[in-house]
Design an enzyme around this catalytic site. Structure first.
Site, PDB file in Angstrom:
ATOM      1  N   ARG A 198      -2.287  -9.077   6.550  1.00 29.39           N
ATOM      2  CA  ARG A 198      -2.842  -9.231   8.233  1.00 29.39           C
ATOM      3  C   ARG A 198      -4.003 -10.040   8.224  1.00 29.39           C
ATOM      4  O   ARG A 198      -4.750  -9.600   7.564  1.00 29.39           O
ATOM      5  CB  ARG A 198      -2.888  -8.051   8.373  1.00 29.39           C
ATOM      6  N   THR A 213      -5.978 -11.718  14.136  1.00 28.62           N
ATOM      7  CA  THR A 213      -4.770 -11.586  15.167  1.00 28.62           C
ATOM      8  C   THR A 213      -3.825  -9.965  15.160  1.00 28.62           C
ATOM      9  O   THR A 213      -3.464  -9.837  15.573  1.00 28.62           O
ATOM     10  CB  THR A 213      -3.874 -12.455  15.500  1.00 28.62           C
ATOM     11  N   ASP A 229      -7.649   1.290   3.619  1.00 25.71           N
ATOM     12  CA  ASP A 229      -6.963   0.448   3.324  1.00 25.71           C
ATOM     13  C   ASP A 229      -6.797   0.515   2.453  1.00 25.71           C
ATOM     14  O   ASP A 229      -7.386   0.526   1.156  1.00 25.71           O
ATOM     15  CB  ASP A 229      -8.375  -1.112   3.433  1.00 25.71           C
ATOM     16  N   ASP A 261      -7.488  -2.389  -0.962  1.00 28.64           N
ATOM     17  CA  ASP A 261      -8.743  -2.411  -1.195  1.00 28.64           C
ATOM     18  C   ASP A 261      -9.208  -1.080  -1.503  1.00 28.64           C
ATOM     19  O   ASP A 261      -9.736  -0.764  -3.074  1.00 28.64           O
ATOM     20  CB  ASP A 261      -9.590  -2.318   0.070  1.00 28.64           C
TER      21      ASP A 261
HETATM   22  C1  PRP Z   1      -1.467  -4.304   4.986  1.00 27.00           C
HETATM   23  C2  PRP Z   1      -0.753  -3.059   3.808  1.00 27.00           C
HETATM   24  C3  PRP Z   1       0.742  -3.311   4.536  1.00 27.00           C
HETATM   25  C4  PRP Z   1      -0.280  -3.468   6.768  1.00 27.00           C
HETATM   26  C5  PRP Z   1       0.035  -2.598   7.811  1.00 27.00           C
HETATM   27  O1  PRP Z   1      -2.231  -5.053   4.381  1.00 27.00           O
HETATM   28  O2  PRP Z   1      -0.850  -2.693   2.447  1.00 27.00           O
HETATM   29  O3  PRP Z   1       1.048  -4.572   4.524  1.00 27.00           O
HETATM   30  O4  PRP Z   1      -1.973  -3.358   5.765  1.00 27.00           O
HETATM   31  O5  PRP Z   1      -0.127  -3.124   8.465  1.00 27.00           O
HETATM   32  P1  PRP Z   1       0.556  -3.956   9.614  1.00 27.00           P
HETATM   33  O6  PRP Z   1       1.946  -2.644   9.968  1.00 27.00           O
HETATM   34  O7  PRP Z   1      -0.376  -3.359  11.065  1.00 27.00           O
HETATM   35  O8  PRP Z   1       1.117  -4.418   9.134  1.00 27.00           O
HETATM   36  P2  PRP Z   1      -2.644  -6.093   4.379  1.00 27.00           P
HETATM   37  O9  PRP Z   1      -2.871  -7.085   5.501  1.00 27.00           O
HETATM   38  O10 PRP Z   1      -4.328  -5.111   4.217  1.00 27.00           O
HETATM   39  O11 PRP Z   1      -2.854  -6.813   2.531  1.00 27.00           O
HETATM   40  P3  PRP Z   1      -3.270  -5.958   1.448  1.00 27.00           P
HETATM   41  O12 PRP Z   1      -1.801  -5.378   0.474  1.00 27.00           O
HETATM   42  O13 PRP Z   1      -3.132  -7.960   0.453  1.00 27.00           O
HETATM   43  O14 PRP Z   1      -4.361  -5.467   1.124  1.00 27.00           O
HETATM   44  N1  URA Z   2      -3.707  -1.355   6.696  1.00 26.34           N
HETATM   45  C1  URA Z   2      -4.168  -0.403   5.870  1.00 26.34           C
HETATM   46  O1  URA Z   2      -4.146  -0.433   3.957  1.00 26.34           O
HETATM   47  N2  URA Z   2      -4.247   0.824   5.979  1.00 26.34           N
HETATM   48  C2  URA Z   2      -3.990   1.175   7.506  1.00 26.34           C
HETATM   49  O2  URA Z   2      -5.400   2.346   8.219  1.00 26.34           O
HETATM   50  C3  URA Z   2      -3.614   0.351   8.173  1.00 26.34           C
HETATM   51  C4  URA Z   2      -3.225  -1.074   7.877  1.00 26.34           C
END
Ligand code: PRP
Ligand code: URA
Length: 209
Positions: free
Chosen positions: A104, A108, A200, A203
């Site tokens: 994400r 944006t 997150d 993380d």
């Molecule tokens: C997090 C999560 C989803 C997304 C959800 O990933 O694991 O993929 O956010 O958010 P959304 O429904 O608003 O799209 P992130 O983009 O933080 O990437 P990561 O898995 O690399 O930490």
């Molecule tokens: N992605 C995450 O990892 N946690 C949230 O709460 C939303 C998006």
């Protein structure tokens, strides 16, 4: 309209509460994610077909049921979806694994795709797409758009925590994809984090920030 399955088994709810706690560190967070994913996989696979087979027990011949060799693939959305993969493969070890990389954009909040590798015969497989968090639904919807171009037989989406906003988006854009989650939380905050959520997920799994 797709179905939303909220799996409220006591073991899942207990482990999800531990996942939510701020003091749960990466090692325990990874272990709990693995355990909850195994338990969710039990429900996600509930409708898979079985067939009668002839066997011999130590005492007599009989017929019994086995899974009918349906071809499955698990597709984690990188990176946090990886934390759920091994827990699912414990139950369905012969499933193939695809990967789709999305993150994400912090400005944006839109998903950006950076990797995709699916089994070559994905058009003959049922897929379980996994990501711990369904927040705005942008990442999951984009992943499903992309995966559907390869014509899988069927897709189920599995997560740990969903926001109502993400559920709505996925149901509108992908009404054929059932959602399996341990919880549907209250709402998103102004940064599109799920409240109360668990923070997150990527993380917390990997100790990054
Ligand atoms: C997090 C999560 C989803 C997304 C959800 O990933 O694991 O993929 O956010 O958010 P959304 O429904 O608003 O799209 P992130 O983009 O933080 O990437 P990561 O898995 O690399 O930490
Ligand atoms: N992605 C995450 O990892 N946690 C949230 O709460 C939303 C998006």
């Amino acid at each position: 309209m797709s179905e939303v399955h909220i799996i409220d088994h006591p073991l899942i709810q207990h482990k999800l509460t531990l996942l939510r706690m701020e003091e749960t560190g990466p090692k325990e967070f990874r272990e709990l994610t693995d355990e909850v994913s195994t338990l969710l996989a039990y429900e996600v696979t509930r409708e898979l077909p079985v067939q009668e087979v002839k066997i011999e027990t130590p005492l007599q011949k009989t017929t019994a049921r086995m899974m009918s060799g349906k071809k499955l693939a698990v597709v984690p959305i990188l990176r946090a979806g990886l934390g759920m993969l091994d827990g699912i493969l414990k139950l369905i070890p012969t499933a193939r694994v695809g990967h789709i990389g999305l993150y994400r954009d912090p400005e944006t909040l839109k998903p950006v795709e950076y990797y995709c590798k699916l089994p070559p015969d994905v058009n003959e497989r049922e897929l379980i797409v996994v990501d711990p968090m369904l927040a705005t639904g942008g990442s999951a919807a984009a992943a499903l758009d992309f995966i559907k171009k390869k014509n899988p037989l069927n897709i189920r989406f599995m997560c740990l925590v969903a926001a109502p906003e993400g559920v709505d988006k996925l149901q509108q854009e992908h009404p054929d994809v059932d959602i399996y989650t341990a919880a549907v939380d209250d709402r998103l905050n102004e940064k599109a984090y799920i409240l109360p959520g668990l923070g997150d997920a990527g993380d917390r799994l990997y100790g990054t920030r």
